[in-house]
Design a protein around this motif. Structure first.
Motif, PDB file in Angstrom:
ATOM      1  N   ALA A 158       0.811  -1.216   0.000  1.00 29.94           N
ATOM      2  CA  ALA A 158       0.000   0.000   0.000  1.00 29.94           C
ATOM      3  C   ALA A 158       0.847   1.269   0.000  1.00 29.94           C
ATOM      4  N   SER A 159       2.022   1.212   0.614  1.00 28.43           N
ATOM      5  CA  SER A 159       2.889   2.393   0.693  1.00 28.43           C
ATOM      6  C   SER A 159       3.702   2.615  -0.566  1.00 28.43           C
ATOM      7  N   GLY A 160       3.791   1.592  -1.426  1.00 25.58           N
ATOM      8  CA  GLY A 160       4.541   1.732  -2.662  1.00 25.58           C
ATOM      9  C   GLY A 160       5.957   1.190  -2.612  1.00 25.58           C
ATOM     10  N   ILE A 161       6.301   0.435  -1.577  1.00 28.14           N
ATOM     11  CA  ILE A 161       7.641  -0.171  -1.531  1.00 28.14           C
ATOM     12  C   ILE A 161       7.752  -1.255  -2.596  1.00 28.14           C
ATOM     13  N   VAL A 162       6.754  -2.094  -2.692  1.00 32.41           N
ATOM     14  CA  VAL A 162       6.681  -3.125  -3.724  1.00 32.41           C
ATOM     15  C   VAL A 162       5.245  -3.186  -4.258  1.00 32.41           C
ATOM     16  N   PRO A 163       5.053  -3.668  -5.497  1.00 33.63           N
ATOM     17  CA  PRO A 163       3.698  -3.766  -6.028  1.00 33.63           C
ATOM     18  C   PRO A 163       2.942  -4.981  -5.521  1.00 33.63           C
ATOM     19  N   MET A 164       3.658  -5.965  -4.969  1.00 33.98           N
ATOM     20  CA  MET A 164       3.017  -7.139  -4.380  1.00 33.98           C
ATOM     21  C   MET A 164       3.999  -7.820  -3.445  1.00 33.98           C
ATOM     22  N   ALA A 165       3.454  -8.591  -2.502  1.00 33.74           N
ATOM     23  CA  ALA A 165       4.290  -9.266  -1.518  1.00 33.74           C
ATOM     24  C   ALA A 165       3.617 -10.550  -1.076  1.00 33.74           C
ATOM     25  N   GLY A 166       4.426 -11.532  -0.697  1.00 35.90           N
ATOM     26  CA  GLY A 166       3.903 -12.798  -0.222  1.00 35.90           C
ATOM     27  C   GLY A 166       3.101 -12.625   1.055  1.00 35.90           C
ATOM     28  N   ALA A 167       1.996 -13.365   1.167  1.00 33.12           N
ATOM     29  CA  ALA A 167       1.113 -13.265   2.320  1.00 33.12           C
ATOM     30  C   ALA A 167       0.476 -14.623   2.581  1.00 33.12           C
ATOM     31  N   GLY A 168      -0.160 -14.766   3.737  1.00 30.32           N
ATOM     32  CA  GLY A 168      -0.823 -16.021   4.078  1.00 30.32           C
ATOM     33  C   GLY A 168      -2.072 -15.752   4.880  1.00 30.32           C
ATOM     34  N   ASP A 169      -3.016 -16.707   4.834  1.00 31.98           N
ATOM     35  CA  ASP A 169      -4.325 -16.499   5.445  1.00 31.98           C
ATOM     36  C   ASP A 169      -4.842 -17.804   6.052  1.00 31.98           C
ATOM     37  N   ALA A 206      -6.975 -24.848   6.807  1.00 35.04           N
ATOM     38  CA  ALA A 206      -7.495 -23.478   6.804  1.00 35.04           C
ATOM     39  C   ALA A 206      -6.472 -22.479   6.270  1.00 35.04           C
ATOM     40  N   VAL A 207      -5.175 -22.798   6.356  1.00 33.37           N
ATOM     41  CA  VAL A 207      -4.116 -21.874   5.942  1.00 33.37           C
ATOM     42  C   VAL A 207      -3.881 -21.961   4.430  1.00 33.37           C
ATOM     43  N   ALA A 208      -3.791 -20.818   3.795  1.00 37.70           N
ATOM     44  CA  ALA A 208      -3.466 -20.740   2.370  1.00 37.70           C
ATOM     45  C   ALA A 208      -2.480 -19.597   2.157  1.00 37.70           C
ATOM     46  N   ASP A 209      -1.415 -19.864   1.427  1.00 39.68           N
ATOM     47  CA  ASP A 209      -0.425 -18.832   1.108  1.00 39.68           C
ATOM     48  C   ASP A 209      -0.672 -18.274  -0.288  1.00 39.68           C
ATOM     49  N   HIS A 210      -0.470 -16.968  -0.419  1.00 41.26           N
ATOM     50  CA  HIS A 210      -0.624 -16.326  -1.728  1.00 41.26           C
ATOM     51  C   HIS A 210       0.080 -14.971  -1.673  1.00 41.26           C
TER      52      HIS A 210
END
Length: 333
Positions: A158-169, A206-210
């Motif tokens: 959101a701040s503009g450091i990178v356009p996307m980043a690895g995340a998990g849920d 329940a965990v999924a990485d994306h």
């Protein structure tokens, strides 16, 4: 420096590299500048390996759909070879021996990873403020939460450091921070992306990485690159009919959308402003041609939370034992 860096999503940045308009180094220079300027206030990135990324940019990255795009990984379930993983805990400090399967697939897209993002301890809560690394601030207002558990990734995007980043849920950890920071976050279906090889599944599936992204198409394109069962996966789900990127580019058909307004936690008061935004969203969806129908899940809420917490606590206990053991073994070598 490439001053227009923050105006593009990841696919567009890679297209500029492929066209010879910018270089991999110039993209990394821009990301590093953004990180150096913004991260002291945000505390979104907790580990950097810029030199390694510059070496990769010079040596040549895979010419995938995200060729040379600067990238970050959440410091929880993504193992990146020869770099530490702490899971937001003061008790964990493991040097990854190899890449996890999803990281291998992400690397093949051409992304250039230069750091790890902040997460709450073991990814357990919906705000990112671990004692190990301190709180991550919302990029739109210091002192406000970025959400969790992928709060560091959401703030970085959101701040503009990178356009996307690895995340998990596991229970909202992509969706909460994406919503709180104004980014895009999709939780893939159970079994869509690999989470091995060290684990077959997390929290009983329940965990999924994306990823958390700036654009919908970046999320779809990354899912095209990472989806599919790995060797030894506990189950295999049917592949998609076509690509996710193609689906994201098609005009949407009419959807029937359930409008859920009651909190899933008993005796919780929902702020009037939240309800107003929810109603506004419903009206906007109807204006787009969709059917919005009020509906509440017919489940025993108390039993649901009891069972969910048993699963989470059991898996967390196992993760702590495994992680601390691995860390101790590494410290002895």
């Amino acid at each position: 420096m490439f001053k227009e860096y923050t105006q593009y999503d990841a696919i567009a940045l890679a297209a500029l590299v492929n066209a010879g308009e910018v270089s991999a180094k110039e993209l990394l220079d821009a990301a590093v500048y953004q990180a150096n300027t913004l991260n002291p206030k945000l505390n979104a990135i907790i580990h950097r390996f810029d030199d390694r990324a510059y070496h990769a940019a010079q040596a040549g990255l895979p010419s995938g759909i995200f060729n040379s795009v600067p990238y970050l990984l959440k410091d929880l379930s993504f193992s990146f070879a020869d770099e530490p993983i702490t899971m937001g805990s003061r008790s964990v400090n493991i040097i990854s021996e190899s890449d996890s399967e999803i990281v291998k697939r992400m690397k093949a897209t051409g992304v250039n990873t230069f750091g790890k993002t902040n997460t709450p301890e073991f990814g357990l809560i919906i705000t990112t403020e671990p004692k190990a690394h301190g709180a991550t601030h919302n990029p739109f207002k210091k002192g406000y939460s970025s959400g969790g558990s992928s709060g560091g990734s959401a703030a970085s995007v959101a701040s503009g450091i990178v356009p996307m980043a690895g995340a998990g849920d596991g229970g909202g950890s992509i969706r909460f921070p994406a919503a709180w920071c104004g980014a895009f976050g999709l939780k893939p279906s159970r079994g869509r992306n690999p989470i091995g090889p060290k684990f077959g599944e997390g929290w009983e599936g329940a965990v999924a990485d994306h990823v958390i992204t700036r654009s919908v198409r970046d999320s779809a394109a990354m899912l095209d690159a990472t989806n599919g069962a790995e060797i030894g996966a506990p189950y295999v789900i049917a592949p998609p009919d076509g690509t996710f990127l193609q689906a994201a580019m098609r005009a949407p058909r009419q959807l029937t959308i359930a409008l859920h307004q009651q909190p899933l936690i008993a005796n919780t008061v929902v702020d009037k402003e939240v309800l107003a935004v929810l109603e506004q969203t419903a009206k906007q969806l109807e204006a787009m041609g969709h059917r919005v129908i009020p509906a509440e899940p017919n489940i025993n809420i108390e039993q649901f939370w009891h069972d969910f917490m048993v699963v989470v606590c059991t898996h967390t206990a196992f993760t702590i034992i495994l992680s601390v053991t691995l860390g101790q073994n590494i410290s002895k070598t």
